[in-house]
Design a protein around this motif. Structure first.
Motif, short mmCIF file in Angstrom:
data_model
loop_
_atom_site.label_atom_id
_atom_site.label_comp_id
_atom_site.label_asym_id
_atom_site.label_seq_id
_atom_site.Cartn_x
_atom_site.Cartn_y
_atom_site.Cartn_z
N THR A 121 -9.55 -5.56 5.67
CA THR A 121 -8.91 -4.91 5.11
C THR A 121 -9.48 -4.82 4.02
O THR A 121 -9.73 -5.54 2.41
CB THR A 121 -7.62 -5.93 5.12
OG1 THR A 121 -6.93 -6.21 6.18
CG2 THR A 121 -6.51 -4.45 4.31
N GLN B 141 -7.78 -1.71 7.90
CA GLN B 141 -8.71 -2.77 8.75
C GLN B 141 -9.53 -2.38 9.86
O GLN B 141 -9.47 -1.58 10.77
CB GLN B 141 -7.16 -3.24 9.24
CG GLN B 141 -7.07 -4.77 9.61
CD GLN B 141 -5.84 -5.79 9.80
OE1 GLN B 141 -4.89 -5.16 8.62
NE2 GLN B 141 -5.28 -6.19 10.78
N SER C 180 -5.63 2.25 2.66
CA SER C 180 -5.56 0.85 3.01
C SER C 180 -6.44 0.92 4.51
O SER C 180 -6.61 1.88 5.22
CB SER C 180 -5.65 -0.31 3.16
OG SER C 180 -5.32 -1.65 3.58
N THR D 197 -9.56 -2.26 0.37
CA THR D 197 -8.52 -1.54 -0.21
C THR D 197 -9.33 -1.76 -1.74
O THR D 197 -9.33 -2.72 -2.12
CB THR D 197 -7.34 -2.77 -0.39
OG1 THR D 197 -6.80 -3.21 0.78
CG2 THR D 197 -5.88 -2.01 -0.43
N HIS E 83 1.00 -1.36 -0.04
CA HIS E 83 -0.18 0.17 -0.04
C HIS E 83 1.03 1.34 0.04
O HIS E 83 0.46 2.36 -1.05
CB HIS E 83 -1.15 -0.13 1.42
CG HIS E 83 -1.98 -1.47 1.15
ND1 HIS E 83 -2.21 -1.67 0.32
CD2 HIS E 83 -1.75 -2.12 2.17
CE1 HIS E 83 -3.15 -2.55 0.36
NE2 HIS E 83 -2.90 -3.05 1.54
#
Lengths: 581, 217
Positions: free
Chosen positions: B152, B201, B199, B154, A493
């Motif tokens: 998660t 989580q 991202s 993304t 990322h």
């Protein structure tokens, strides 16, 4: 690719819902225990694929590639064929339409009056659109590709990395299935270089779910032996009868001529191979063994494996062949130590208990492996060793010895992100005459004692100088403990979607384990006399070598720093390509 | 100096934005009681308010698929240390299909597409996500257990997107080359990176439950 065929079929069924469909709010159910559907031929029939190719390559066909819109009011009177894209027909097409690995959409006002063939996509008629003619839709994509000249051709199935490094083909004649394979020995060493294994495997299904197998392989050694002592090639001829069911097992026999390593540590075979090829550091010693074996195995449960065998072979010393390496070309290889040449008869028994939840990255469970072997020889010719190490091997009667090895590992998890793993590993002489050189052990190096140098403990007396650094100990015992904490790295990322040349996947940089570890171990000579430990004892813990360290393990790459606490050795840096244990 | 101030500003906005997003979004783990008395309950994973954060919605509407990676763990509760009994991981791919003007949710289980659901509106999509996914990850022995789930979320990278597109097409051949939309997608992605929407989580766990009966499957 075929594995997803069923999934695509599911999509195909589900995707027939018209535009503007409401959310299907029924619960999605996933069953982790559902059997995995293995690769089955679910793609479009081969005749349909051939038809696609014929249509697309026909000079009378109007070929399209990528997304294409036939605008409202326009009219086409031809055979349209589109490859990889979405064909949106808002006008009128008078003629057949073929879409290959793409979608066909007829929006409001669009008309197709001709047969439609869609392979590897969807055919959607929105309200107001119209189609008259035959309709054939295959959800699974066609195994074709477009050549640089714009024509379609069959695409061969993709290969995995392992398959690229090997070649394998199978064919069936009657009930016998034959597989021809060409692969490497998955290691590299200073004796053979890169062993290349070639040969057929014949498999014959027999009654009652049993199977007979005959495996014949020739091993070509890329590094030539200038001394002529070692053969230029080896071989394995193996026959097995395998049965499965509630209790699985089998019986087998083999004839072989292979290069074996003396110890299975301090690095795995693959890691040792990379080290030898890249850095000219071969952490193992080898000998040639030639002979035959009969064996059998039994798996009474999924956790228990039992194996026994008897073999008779000739074991011979081999010399370094100086294969190519990438770096340190000017440095000589470490000599390969001599062994006690001779013919040996060996009975072996092995038991494995494995309750680990995952073989590659276990988080809980036990792995207990134990092996005992009893060997004898009537013509062993021993290498001269200092009397402190070994008393003379008997020549007036058969030479007999018994050896044992064990490896006990416990994996336990304390929280979702932290684990503690323990290992006790050891082995060596158990009974009989002193061990031959090829059964002796040592300690020190990247695996069991990374804070100590390679073969820090060989049990060689101070006066014994040998550049090969042979392992001379009778026994060894080592314990390892490690605490692992899973951390999130998320480098993929941070890289903002860059592929990092594929290394992000190779190194699993999304998550990693921080590993804190400690090791202790010792190798010794057993028996009565100065410098020896009595047979029924192990050395005092104070005499063991100990180290502590820390590292990071991404799964396929581990970087570790280890420091011996038993002496003033410097901090050692270790790179591992596999988990420590 | 000016750059430093700008970076701090962006970082502040990123952290603030991230916190806001996490405040709205949540993953929930719920238990459906067993029909057998003392039997193991079945976990259901729900994702709530994903579209409540306008940035995620913009990502979807910009045709950047969003990956939801779930990891469900079954833990045995013990006196000294808990033990992981079983774990299961799967992915869900959320996309907007402008051609059909609808959203799609694709479940990918063990590398294969196993299910696809569609939603015509954002509200339908929320309903779909909140309906949840039931996972038949059940204890095989009696004892005290609990479930944990990690989600998660993304936005897909270009390479991942390419892989997924090929997976959904059932195609593992070489890509045909970047289309014109690829450049636009890259520009949008650079904005995404600046906004911190890389991202997220999320985690949840259930209460400990006791299993006294293992019904035959």
């Amino acid at each position: 690719m075929r594995q997803i065929g069923f999934g695509l079929f599911v999509i195909g069924v589900l995707s027939l819902a018209p535009r503007g469909v409401s959310a299907q709010d029924s619960v999605i159910v996933i069953d982790p225990d559902a059997p995995v559907v293995e690769a089955v031929p679910t793609g479009p029939p081969i005749e349909v694929v051939q038809e696609l190719i014929d249509i697309y390559n026909d000079s009378a066909t109007t070929r399209l590639a990528g997304n294409f819109i036939l605008p409202t009011g326009s009219q086409a009177r031809a055979h349209l064929a589109l490859y990889r894209g979405i064909l949106r027909v808002a006008g009128t097409v008078e003629g057949p339409v073929t879409v290959i690995n793409g979608d066909l959409v007829i929006p409001a006002g669009g008309v197709i009056t001709g047969d439609v063939l869609v392979v590897g996509g969807r055919f959607t008629i929105l309200p107001g659109g119209r189609h008259t003619g035959r309709r054939r839709v295959y959800r699974e994509s066609a195994p074709v590709f477009r050549s640089p000249v714009g024509l379609l051709a069959f695409r061969p199935p993709p290969q995995s990395l392992a398959e690229i490094a090997s070649a394998r083909t199978s064919f069936q004649a009657g009930r016998i299935r034959t597989t021809l394979s060409l692969e490497t020995g998955r290691t590299y060493n200073r004796i053979e270089g890169l062993p290349i294994i070639v040969g057929p495997t014949f498999t014959l299904p027999t009654l009652g779910g049993t199977e007979g197998k005959l495996d014949a392989q020739v091993i070509f050694r890329t590094a030539g032996d200038q001394t002529g002592v070692r053969d230029e090639f080896g071989y394995t001829l193996r026959s097995e009868w395998i049965f499965s069911g509630t209790i699985a097992g089998g019986l087998g026999g083999q004839l072989y001529s292979v290069i074996e390593s003396v110890e299975q540590q301090p690095l795995s075979s693959g890691e040792s191979g990379w080290s030898a090829f890249l850095l000219s550091r071969d952490y193992r010693d080898y000998f040639e063994t030639r002979g035959g074996e009969i064996y059998g195995w039994l798996d009474p449960s999924s956790h228990l494996h039992l194996e026994a065998g008897w073999r008779r072979d000739q074991e011979r010393s081999v010399r370094v062949a100086d294969p190519a390496r990438l770096f340190r070309n000017n440095e000589p290889w470490r000599p390969n130590p001599l062994i006690d040449d001779g013919h040996y008869s060996t009975f072996r028994f092995r038991a494995d208990v494995d309750t680990r939840n995952n073989k590659q990255a276990p988080t809980t469970g036990w792995l207990i492996q134990g092996e005992i072997e009893r060997s004898s020889s009537d013509d062993a010719s021993p290498v001269a060793l200092p009397s402190e190490v070994r008393r003379p091997i008997p020549t007036f009667r058969d030479y007999r010895f018994t050896r044992i090895g064990f490896d006990v590992r416990r994996y336990s998890q304390f929280s979702p992100s932290s684990r503690v793993n323990l290992r006790v590993v050891g082995g060596g002489w158990l009974a009989g005459d002193p061990l031959p050189l090829q059964r002796r052990v040592s300690l020190g190096g990247p695996d069991l004692l990374p804070g100590s140098g390679f073969r820090a403990i060989t049990c060689a007396p101070a006066t014994f100088v040998n550049a090969a650094q042979p392992a001379l100990c009778d026994r060894y015992l080592a314990t390892q403990i490690e605490v692992r904490t899973r951390i999130h790295i998320g480098l993929t990322h941070l890289l903002a979607g860059q592929t990092f040349y594929g290394l992000d996947r190779l190194l699993s940089l999304d998550e990693a384990d921080i590993v804190i570890f400690g090791n202790a171990g010792h190798g010794w000579l057993t028996g009565e006399g100065p410098g020896r430990v009595p047979n029924n004892r192990i050395p005092r813990f104070g005499e063991w070598r100990k180290d502590v360290g820390v590292g990071i393990d991404t799964g396929s790459l581990g970087l570790y720093l280890a420091k011996s606490v038993s002496n003033s050795d410097p901090v050692r840096f270790t790179v591992r390509l596999e988990r420590r244990f | 100096m000016r750059r430093t101030v700008l970076l701090i500003g962006i970082l502040g906005a990123t952290l603030t934005g991230g916190a806001q997003a996490q405040g709205r979004l949540q993953v929930g783990l719920f238990l459906t009681p067993s029909q057998t008395e003392g039997g193991p309950p079945t976990p259901r994973v729900r994702t709530s308010h994903l579209t409540g954060d306008s940035r995620w919605l913009e990502v979807l509407n910009d045709q950047i698929p969003v990956r939801l990676r779930f990891r469900l763990e079954l833990w045995r509760s013990r006196a000294l240390n808990d033990a992981l009994d079983r774990a299961f991981q799967w992915e869900a791919l959320l996309r907007y299909e402008p051609l059909f003007e609808q959203y799609s949710l694709t479940i990918i289980n063990r590398g294969r597409v196993t299910e696809e659901r569609r939603a015509a509106t954002v509200a339908d999509l929320d309903t779909l996500l909140q309906a949840g996914i039931q996972v038949l990850l059940l204890p095989r022995q009696t004892g005290n257990f609990y479930f944990t789930v990690t989600l998660t979320i993304t936005p897909l990278s270009d390479s991942e997107l390419s892989d997924y597109e090929r997976l959904l097409q059932g195609d593992q051949g070489p890509p045909t080359g970047a289309g014109s939309s690829s450049i636009g997608r890259r520009i949008r992605r650079s904005f995404l990176n600046l906004s911190g929407l890389r991202s997220i989580q999320l985690e949840d766990r259930t209460e400990t439950f006791n299993v006294t009966v293992i019904p035959p499957r």
